[in-house]
Design an enzyme around this catalytic site. Structure first.
Site, short mmCIF file in Angstrom:
data_model
loop_
_atom_site.label_atom_id
_atom_site.label_comp_id
_atom_site.label_asym_id
_atom_site.label_seq_id
_atom_site.Cartn_x
_atom_site.Cartn_y
_atom_site.Cartn_z
CB CYS A 117 34.62 55.03 46.56
SG CYS A 117 35.34 56.29 46.50
CB CYS A 129 35.08 56.99 42.86
SG CYS A 129 36.23 56.05 44.08
CG ASP A 130 31.20 55.73 42.23
OD1 ASP A 130 31.48 55.41 41.36
OD2 ASP A 130 31.37 54.11 43.29
#
Ligand code: NAP
Length: 313
Positions: A135, A138-139
């Site tokens: 992701c 997300c990261d």
């Protein structure tokens, strides 16, 4: 006795939320059950630019899905956060058993979607969340000014790699062939991006590191030659993002509903082989998995559920 809903929608991605919106708008009592956050795949997609009518430049998946969630709520859908562990679709009333409760309905719309396929290299599990991610949304920020590698050559790999260039110092796409599968319009943008590099004809064989990912072995798919890639000495780590397609979330229905390669088989009207049970979105065997096709499936499934209930009465 628990309430018997007209419709239970399993999954709150674009297919499930659209099914909820249409069912609710048809005045059917509707429950949407989701085990995690709304959105499915698009909750972890940085940019959606091909949903018809979308005008907001660079709109993220989460912001689009937030509007879908609100819209389903507006039309009266009830919501439960639960993980369904077993289902009984044998009777006229369909039963779903979750970790928090049991749910019953006249019809069920399965919209459980799909999840990212693992990279498939040695030691992978050990480094998920410690350098390996699925992701970018997300990261990506975690890899600000670091080097990042992306595995895959489809739309997701190339789009997410471009997003990662906003954060990482250098992004390298590792692809098992020497041409991308991604749409030409996406490729054109990618080839113009100076921070994006390509390692053609390679796959990741093994990952390693002292706690965090700092080393990997890649293999040339044509020659079989192995190459070790190590993190820059000052960095100590690098990121590895996997975008090599999806696997359907259909385990719950194995042996119950007809499937092909773990994707649920439906007719054009989203009917599965079980009366009163419909499937919509990425969980279905279909030719194009996009937000727009998921939403269309959800709308059709809900209208078919309404028709099925009307015929019951
Ligand atoms: P995809 O289109 O199935 O592409 C998967 C990529 O991973 C391919 O390049 C494939 O290589 C590679 N791959 C598969 N298995 C591999 C393995 N074991 N080792 C190494 N590489 C492997 O998947 P996706 O990009 O995740 O997209 C999924 C669906 O969502 C597609 O329908 C896509 O169109 C859609 N999507 C659309 C958009 C958009 O329209 N903006 C954005 C994201 C996703 P080969 O090319 O050699 O087969």
């Amino acid at each position: 006795m628990s309430k018997i809903y007209d419709v239970i929608v399993l999954g709150a991605g674009p297919a499930g939320l659209t099914a909820g919106l249409y069912a609710g708008r048809s005045r059917l009592s509707t429950l949407i059950i989701e085990k995690g956050q709304d959105g499915g795949q698009i909750a972890i997609t940085n940019e959606i630019e091909n949903y018809p009518g979308q005008q907001l430049e660079g709109e993220s998946g989460p912001s689009l899905i937030a509007r879908m969630t609100e819209q389903a709520k507006k039309f009266g859908c009830e919501r439960v956060s639960d993980t369904i562990k077993s289902v009984d679709f044998s009777g006229k009333t369909k039963k779903l058993v979750g970790t928090k409760g049991e749910y019953e309905a006249r019809t069920v719309i399965i919209a459980t979607g799909a999840h990212p396929r693992p990279i498939g290299c040695k030691n992978e599990e050990q480094f998920v969340g410690k350098g390996i991610s699925f992701c970018a949304t997300c990261d990506a920020a975690f890899f600000e000014d670091f080097e990042v590698y992306v595995v895959g050559g489809g739309d997701a790999a190339v789009e997410e790699a471009m997003y990662l260039t906003k954060f990482a110092r250098k992004v390298t796409i590792i692809h098992r062939r020497n041409e991308l599968r991604a749409a030409k319009s996406i490729q054109e943008k990618a080839f113009k991006n100076e921070k994006l590099h390509f390692m053609w004809d390679h796959v990741v064989e093994e990952v390693d590191g002292d706690g965090m990912l700092s080393k990997m072995i890649v293999k040339n798919t044509k020659t079989g030659e192995l190459t070790t890639i190590e993190a820059d000495e000052d960095d100590g780590i690098f990121g590895l993002f996997g975008f090599i397609g999806l696997l359907p979330n259909s385990e719950l229905f194995q042996g119950i509903i007809d499937m092909e390669n773990n994707y649920i088989l439906t007719d054009d009207n989203m009917h599965t082989n079980i009366e009163g049970v419909f499937a919509a979105g990425d969980i279905r065997k279909k030719s194009l998995r996009q937000v727009v096709t998921a939403a269309a499936d959800g709308a059709i499934a809900a209208m078919q559920a309404e028709k099925y209930i009307a015929d019951l009465n």
